[in-house]
Design an enzyme around this catalytic site. Structure first.
Site, PDB file in Angstrom:
ATOM      1  N   GLY A  12      19.488  76.042  65.756  1.00 13.94           N
ATOM      2  CA  GLY A  12      18.696  75.240  66.775  1.00 13.94           C
ATOM      3  C   GLY A  12      18.109  73.972  65.946  1.00 13.94           C
ATOM      4  O   GLY A  12      16.664  73.600  66.244  1.00 13.94           O
ATOM      5  N   ALA A  13      18.812  73.265  64.998  1.00 12.28           N
ATOM      6  CA  ALA A  13      17.981  72.553  64.151  1.00 12.28           C
ATOM      7  C   ALA A  13      18.135  70.884  64.727  1.00 12.28           C
ATOM      8  O   ALA A  13      17.864  70.090  63.963  1.00 12.28           O
ATOM      9  CB  ALA A  13      18.818  72.468  62.863  1.00 12.28           C
ATOM     10  N   ASN A  14      18.641  70.779  65.983  1.00  6.06           N
ATOM     11  CA  ASN A  14      19.051  69.273  66.250  1.00  6.06           C
ATOM     12  C   ASN A  14      17.811  68.676  66.772  1.00  6.06           C
ATOM     13  O   ASN A  14      17.531  67.468  67.018  1.00  6.06           O
ATOM     14  CB  ASN A  14      20.078  69.161  67.209  1.00  6.06           C
ATOM     15  CG  ASN A  14      19.796  69.957  68.694  1.00  6.06           C
ATOM     16  OD1 ASN A  14      19.869  71.205  68.562  1.00  6.06           O
ATOM     17  ND2 ASN A  14      19.500  69.225  69.465  1.00  6.06           N
ATOM     18  N   GLY A  48      13.098  69.376  68.153  1.00  7.70           N
ATOM     19  CA  GLY A  48      12.019  70.129  68.053  1.00  7.70           C
ATOM     20  C   GLY A  48      11.638  70.763  66.752  1.00  7.70           C
ATOM     21  O   GLY A  48      11.520  70.125  65.779  1.00  7.70           O
ATOM     22  N   GLY A  65      13.197  72.952  65.058  1.00  3.03           N
ATOM     23  CA  GLY A  65      14.346  73.202  64.271  1.00  3.03           C
ATOM     24  C   GLY A  65      14.512  72.092  63.390  1.00  3.03           C
ATOM     25  O   GLY A  65      14.868  71.809  62.319  1.00  3.03           O
ATOM     26  N   SER A  89       7.640  84.717  69.445  1.00  2.00           N
ATOM     27  CA  SER A  89       6.593  84.207  70.353  1.00  2.00           C
ATOM     28  C   SER A  89       5.418  85.384  70.763  1.00  2.00           C
ATOM     29  O   SER A  89       5.695  86.430  70.642  1.00  2.00           O
ATOM     30  CB  SER A  89       7.225  83.787  71.513  1.00  2.00           C
ATOM     31  OG  SER A  89       6.244  83.287  72.442  1.00  2.00           O
ATOM     32  N   TYR A 110      12.413  85.963  78.960  1.00  2.00           N
ATOM     33  CA  TYR A 110      11.954  85.422  77.530  1.00  2.00           C
ATOM     34  C   TYR A 110      11.029  86.275  76.858  1.00  2.00           C
ATOM     35  O   TYR A 110      11.374  86.587  75.667  1.00  2.00           O
ATOM     36  CB  TYR A 110      11.371  84.304  78.077  1.00  2.00           C
ATOM     37  CG  TYR A 110      10.783  83.334  76.614  1.00  2.00           C
ATOM     38  CD1 TYR A 110      11.903  82.690  76.056  1.00  2.00           C
ATOM     39  CD2 TYR A 110       9.505  83.400  76.380  1.00  2.00           C
ATOM     40  CE1 TYR A 110      11.406  82.068  74.691  1.00  2.00           C
ATOM     41  CE2 TYR A 110       9.139  82.623  75.296  1.00  2.00           C
ATOM     42  CZ  TYR A 110       9.958  82.088  74.362  1.00  2.00           C
ATOM     43  OH  TYR A 110       9.747  81.538  73.500  1.00  2.00           O
TER      44      TYR A 110
END
Length: 287
Positions: A10-12, A14, A16, A139, A164
């Protein structure tokens, strides 16, 4: 860190992306694992510009697809012979009940099962490193979570926070169980709560719904850089090189819910997860 290889899911955007930049700043080689090639290429350009590093690579993988995960791992193993740092950062929140391509409820499917399979398939390469670290972004929402293995994909009664919180609790149970299985190896495993961060986690993956809400909330939340600080700390600091099986908040060990400490539940979840992702002794490297 110059000889180390880090992989961030999820590095694209925020946290990440912020994590990618900070880890790249240490001199490590960073692989940005992204689902969308176009967005990934834009993020790659940003990461290189802001870090000044050319040792950043984009690789494509959809954590909502078991086939995509296996394909990525095969490509990764062709190119690299070890992995020093794995940061399981990618996460989704879904206002309505959605399914992955394998029929899993989206939040549990991506936040837990996708990372469960990815991590297990990369264990061999993590063991090839001198000292390896796995960091799972969980979280504080795990504290209201429950694992319902009678209806894990919430077919009867769906709720955003219900789904979640379950997935984030699963992250911690996975961390606890994996740390036990990796005892006396070169790999440590820890989880963290990044704090309330303004990211795209709640934005619909297909429609983009939720972007305006994120803009409104940004002033009240931590920046992605602030949210990424604990993950970067766990990935790079000598202070925690021997620490494993813990849950961190603001770079310190924090308490987890009573359910998250349930040893029997962590074992049961592990066995259930293995079956869901078809992790078998014959085809995959086992612990």
């Amino acid at each position: 860190m110059n000889e180390k290889i880090a992989l961030i899911t999820g590095a694209n955007s925020g946290m990440g992306l912020a994590t990618t930049i900070e880890i790249a700043n240490t001199g490590a080689t960073v692989i940005m694992l992204c689902r969308n090639k176009q967005r990934g290429e834009t993020a790659l350009k940003t990461a290189k510009q802001q870090s000044g590093s050319e040792n950043i690579e984009l690789m494509i993988c959809d954590l909502g697809s078991l086939e995509s995960i296996r394909t990525f791992v095969s490509l990764f193993k062709e190119k690299y012979n070890k992995l020093d740092i794995l940061i399981n950062n990618a996460g989704v929140m879904s206002l309505k009940r959605e399914l992955t391509s394998d029929g899993f409820e989206m939040q549990l499917g991506i936040n837990h099962l996708g990372h469960f399979l990815l991590t297990n398939l990369l264990l061999e390469h993590l063991k090839n490193a001198k000292e390896a670290r796995i960091i799972n972004v969980s979280s504080g929402a795990h504290k209201i979570g429950k694992i319902d293995l009678q209806d894990p994909f919430l077919t009867k009664r769906y709720g955003l926070m219900k789904g979640y919180a379950q997935s984030k609790l699963a992250n911690i149970l996975f961390t606890k169980e994996l740390s036990k299985k990796l005892k006396n190896t070169n790999i440590t495993v820890n989880a963290l709560h990044p704090g309330a961060v303004a990211t795209n986690i709640g934005v619909n993956r297909k429609t983009g719904f939720g972007k305006n809400l994120i803009k409104l909330l940004k002033p009240f939340f931590l920046s992605p850089e602030e949210g990424a600080s604990t993950a970067v700390y766990l990935a790079t600091s000598d202070e925690v090189k021997d620490t494993t099986g813990e849950y961190f908040y603001k770079k310190k060990i924090a308490l987890v819910s009573k359910i998250a400490e349930d040893n029997e539940l962590s074992k049961t979840l592990w066995t259930w997860s293995e079956k869901q992702v078809f992790l078998t002794p014959k085809s995959d490297a086992k612990l």
